[in-house]
Scaffold this active site. Structure first.
Site, PDB file in Angstrom:
ATOM      1  N   TYR A   1     -52.021 -12.404  13.037  1.00  0.00           N
ATOM      2  CA  TYR A   1     -51.899 -13.187  11.907  1.00  0.00           C
ATOM      3  C   TYR A   1     -50.892 -12.951  10.990  1.00  0.00           C
ATOM      4  O   TYR A   1     -50.862 -13.471  10.487  1.00  0.00           O
ATOM      5  CB  TYR A   1     -53.017 -11.554  11.343  1.00  0.00           C
ATOM      6  CG  TYR A   1     -53.251 -11.769   9.686  1.00  0.00           C
ATOM      7  CD1 TYR A   1     -54.080 -12.978   9.238  1.00  0.00           C
ATOM      8  CD2 TYR A   1     -52.650 -11.438   8.324  1.00  0.00           C
ATOM      9  CE1 TYR A   1     -54.201 -12.942   7.856  1.00  0.00           C
ATOM     10  CE2 TYR A   1     -52.811 -11.802   7.412  1.00  0.00           C
ATOM     11  CZ  TYR A   1     -53.345 -12.713   6.975  1.00  0.00           C
ATOM     12  OH  TYR A   1     -53.439 -12.627   5.753  1.00  0.00           O
TER      13      TYR A   1
ATOM     14  N   LYS B   1     -49.393 -16.585   9.235  1.00  0.00           N
ATOM     15  CA  LYS B   1     -48.621 -16.648   7.527  1.00  0.00           C
ATOM     16  C   LYS B   1     -46.920 -17.217   7.783  1.00  0.00           C
ATOM     17  O   LYS B   1     -47.361 -17.890   7.509  1.00  0.00           O
ATOM     18  CB  LYS B   1     -48.481 -15.176   7.183  1.00  0.00           C
ATOM     19  CG  LYS B   1     -50.097 -15.197   6.884  1.00  0.00           C
ATOM     20  CD  LYS B   1     -50.916 -15.786   6.146  1.00  0.00           C
ATOM     21  CE  LYS B   1     -52.315 -16.656   5.674  1.00  0.00           C
ATOM     22  NZ  LYS B   1     -53.049 -17.138   5.698  1.00  0.00           N
TER      23      LYS B   1
ATOM     24  N   SER C   1     -48.288 -13.551   2.926  1.00  0.00           N
ATOM     25  CA  SER C   1     -48.636 -12.914   2.753  1.00  0.00           C
ATOM     26  C   SER C   1     -47.570 -11.676   2.617  1.00  0.00           C
ATOM     27  O   SER C   1     -46.196 -12.256   3.021  1.00  0.00           O
ATOM     28  CB  SER C   1     -49.848 -11.764   3.715  1.00  0.00           C
ATOM     29  OG  SER C   1     -49.612 -10.348   3.583  1.00  0.00           O
TER      30      SER C   1
ATOM     31  N   TYR D   1     -62.762 -14.724  -0.849  1.00  0.00           N
ATOM     32  CA  TYR D   1     -63.286 -13.788  -2.132  1.00  0.00           C
ATOM     33  C   TYR D   1     -61.552 -13.892  -2.655  1.00  0.00           C
ATOM     34  O   TYR D   1     -62.012 -14.498  -4.177  1.00  0.00           O
ATOM     35  CB  TYR D   1     -61.777 -13.079  -1.643  1.00  0.00           C
ATOM     36  CG  TYR D   1     -61.628 -11.225  -2.469  1.00  0.00           C
ATOM     37  CD1 TYR D   1     -61.935 -11.237  -3.119  1.00  0.00           C
ATOM     38  CD2 TYR D   1     -60.290 -10.591  -1.671  1.00  0.00           C
ATOM     39  CE1 TYR D   1     -62.054 -10.196  -4.846  1.00  0.00           C
ATOM     40  CE2 TYR D   1     -60.278  -9.736  -2.906  1.00  0.00           C
ATOM     41  CZ  TYR D   1     -60.686  -9.162  -3.837  1.00  0.00           C
ATOM     42  OH  TYR D   1     -60.183  -8.215  -5.001  1.00  0.00           O
TER      43      TYR D   1
ATOM     44  N   ASP E   1     -65.018 -25.011   2.779  1.00  0.00           N
ATOM     45  CA  ASP E   1     -65.573 -23.834   3.287  1.00  0.00           C
ATOM     46  C   ASP E   1     -66.528 -24.648   4.489  1.00  0.00           C
ATOM     47  O   ASP E   1     -67.252 -24.520   3.984  1.00  0.00           O
ATOM     48  CB  ASP E   1     -65.441 -23.047   2.707  1.00  0.00           C
ATOM     49  CG  ASP E   1     -65.446 -21.550   2.870  1.00  0.00           C
ATOM     50  OD1 ASP E   1     -64.777 -21.314   1.942  1.00  0.00           O
ATOM     51  OD2 ASP E   1     -65.559 -21.384   4.114  1.00  0.00           O
TER      52      ASP E   1
ATOM     53  N   PHE F   1     -56.600 -21.893   1.010  1.00  0.00           N
ATOM     54  CA  PHE F   1     -56.790 -19.843   1.563  1.00  0.00           C
ATOM     55  C   PHE F   1     -57.502 -20.167   2.920  1.00  0.00           C
ATOM     56  O   PHE F   1     -57.450 -18.863   3.166  1.00  0.00           O
ATOM     57  CB  PHE F   1     -57.442 -20.101   0.679  1.00  0.00           C
ATOM     58  CG  PHE F   1     -57.323 -19.822  -0.815  1.00  0.00           C
ATOM     59  CD1 PHE F   1     -56.327 -19.061  -1.633  1.00  0.00           C
ATOM     60  CD2 PHE F   1     -57.885 -20.968  -2.241  1.00  0.00           C
ATOM     61  CE1 PHE F   1     -56.116 -18.532  -2.746  1.00  0.00           C
ATOM     62  CE2 PHE F   1     -57.305 -20.600  -3.057  1.00  0.00           C
ATOM     63  CZ  PHE F   1     -56.671 -19.434  -3.609  1.00  0.00           C
TER      64      PHE F   1
ATOM     65  N   ASN G   1     -66.686 -16.678   6.465  1.00  0.00           N
ATOM     66  CA  ASN G   1     -66.303 -15.618   5.808  1.00  0.00           C
ATOM     67  C   ASN G   1     -66.866 -15.134   4.738  1.00  0.00           C
ATOM     68  O   ASN G   1     -66.085 -14.879   3.483  1.00  0.00           O
ATOM     69  CB  ASN G   1     -64.849 -15.090   6.056  1.00  0.00           C
ATOM     70  CG  ASN G   1     -65.128 -13.558   6.400  1.00  0.00           C
ATOM     71  OD1 ASN G   1     -66.307 -12.755   6.451  1.00  0.00           O
ATOM     72  ND2 ASN G   1     -64.000 -12.985   5.360  1.00  0.00           N
TER      73      ASN G   1
ATOM     74  N   ARG H   1     -48.599   0.991  -1.510  1.00  0.00           N
ATOM     75  CA  ARG H   1     -49.028  -0.446  -1.740  1.00  0.00           C
ATOM     76  C   ARG H   1     -48.735  -1.018  -3.162  1.00  0.00           C
ATOM     77  O   ARG H   1     -49.243  -0.226  -4.462  1.00  0.00           O
ATOM     78  CB  ARG H   1     -49.948  -0.639  -0.895  1.00  0.00           C
ATOM     79  CG  ARG H   1     -50.480  -0.410  -0.069  1.00  0.00           C
ATOM     80  CD  ARG H   1     -49.039  -1.142   1.176  1.00  0.00           C
ATOM     81  NE  ARG H   1     -49.721  -1.193   2.516  1.00  0.00           N
ATOM     82  CZ  ARG H   1     -49.012  -0.203   3.326  1.00  0.00           C
ATOM     83  NH1 ARG H   1     -47.942   0.431   2.671  1.00  0.00           N
ATOM     84  NH2 ARG H   1     -49.360   0.012   4.503  1.00  0.00           N
TER      85      ARG H   1
END
Ligand code: NAD
Ligand code: UFG
Length: 344
Positions: free
Chosen positions: A150, A154, A125, A11, A31, A81, A35, A231
């Site tokens: 997760y 990070k 993130s 994405y 990649d 990424f 996903n 957010r």
């Protein structure tokens, strides 16, 4: 420059590759398509007019990575990424996340070292801040114990880069994204969530198009003006442009430190209800939703202090929530046709 982009068919990666090519860089995507889909490479070519090189490889496959680095002209820098990103799944299967996100990154950094590539732009993130004591959140805010495996991956990724700055003068720019959403104006690339989306905006667009029956708002009894979580939603094209700025900063040696961190958000917080209302306004549709219970692990409010990115990176988000909703909706309409074909 020659830039290797891991996760470049994903994405945020795909939007960034478009911007990189637009700025005249040569791009190699690595990649494993865990996903994403290979047709994204065609779409990038359609938008940018130049086809990026594509290597289907898993970052944990050291030999495949070595081949990727040696098959192309000297790589100047890497944008990293590639990672798994589903918070809930990481709680269910932590080893999958530690292996993919951490082992993958270690293998990548080892190979980069062997090929003399000394810099990286890294996807982090706002999850590293947890429930911040102070809003807006600036880069000095303390890192809280990660709520999920997760989030921990990070934090570990950041720490590895910080350690490498000390041990071998490795340069990195860490970009802490707030809530990425939206899609490219052409509707040729966007987010391709697998299965039932966890994130708000894909859930909204899939509900509006009839793929989901109803959106559940996860609680309206929080201590916020309308009771729903706040957010900082940020358009994916704005995010993509920030990666270009980060790369330029590294290549021009303008980084103040070998290890630098920037928040990437608009600086504006929006509640879940505001997102729904904006979606309804820009599309003219009525969204089917209900108020449900709180979702475990949600922070009440988080939005970014953008001054450091504005002043030092020379970057500012230009697209607003209405742009995000409109491009997400246009992408949903385009991708629903795709889903029928590929069953994704
Ligand atoms: P995405 O899943 O769309 O893209 C990630 C890409 O990496 C996919 O194409 C996937 O196939 C690939 N990949 C995963 N593991 C790999 C491996 N071992 N080897 C090779 N390729 C691999 O996700 P995205 O939303 O574009 O996220 C990109 C990065 O930004 C991730 O690191 C993510 O953690 C981070 N991030 C995302 C968000 C968000 O909300 N989207 C928020 C903060 C941070
Ligand atoms: N929400 C709903 N209904 C839904 C989905 C989401 O009400 O069906 C609400 C959530 O409860 C939250 C808001 O919409 O209040 C945003 O939720 P998202 O799941 O879209 O985003 P999060 O802020 O929870 O998660 C994002 C990234 C994660 C990252 C996290 C850090 O997607 O990768 O920020 O806070 F870890």
């Amino acid at each position: 420059m020659n830039i290797l982009v891991t996760g470049g068919t994903g994405y945020i990666g795909s939007h960034t590759v478009v911007e990189l090519i637009g700025a005249g860089h040569d791009v190699v995507i690595v990649d494993n398509l865990s996903n994403s889909e290979e047709f994204v490479v065609d779409r990038i070519e359609q938008i940018a007019g130049i086809r990026p090189a594509f290597v289907k490889a898993d970052l944990r496959d050291e030999n495949a990575l070595r081949t990727a680095f040696s098959d192309f002209e000297k790589i100047d820098s890497v944008i990293h990424f590639a990672a798994f990103k589903a918070v809930g799944e990481s709680v269910q299967n932590p080893l999958l996340y530690y292996d993919n996100n951490i082992s993958g990154m270690i293998t990548l950094l080892k190979v980069m070292n062997d090929f003399g590539v000394g810099s990286m732009v890294y996807s982090s993130s706002c999850t590293v801040y947890g429930e911040s004591d102070k809003l807006p959140v600036d880069e000095q805010s303390p890192i809280k114990r990660a709520e999920s495996p997760y989030g921990f991956t990070k934090q570990v990724g950041e720490r590895i880069l910080e350690d490498l700055a000390v041990s071998r003068g490795f340069s990195s720019v860490i970009l802490r994204y707030f809530n990425p959403t939206g899609a490219h104006d052409t509707s040729l690339i966007g987010e391709l969530p697998l299965g039932v989306p966890n994130n708000l905006v894909p859930y909204i667009t899939q509900t509006a198009i009839g793929e989901r029956e109803m959106l559940t708002v996860n609680g309206n009894d929080y201590d916020t003006p309308d009771g729903t979580n706040i957010r900082d939603y940020i358009h994916v094209v704005d995010l993509a442009v920030a990666h270009l700025r980060a790369l330029e900063r590294l290549s021009e040696g303008k980084n103040a430190d070998k290890f630098e961190v920037f928040n990437l958000g608009t600086g504006k917080g929006n509640s879940v209800m505001e997102v729904i209302k904006t979606f309804e306004e820009v599309t003219g549709l009525k969204l089917n939703y209900r108020i449900g219970p709180r979702r475990a692990g949600d922070v009440v409010s988080i939005y970014s202090d953008t001054r450091k990115a504005n002043e030092q990176l020379g970057w500012k988000a230009e697209r607003n929530l209405a742009d995000m909703m409109l491009t997400s909706w246009n992408w949903q309409k385009a991708v629903s046709g795709l889903n029928e074909k590929s069953n994704r």
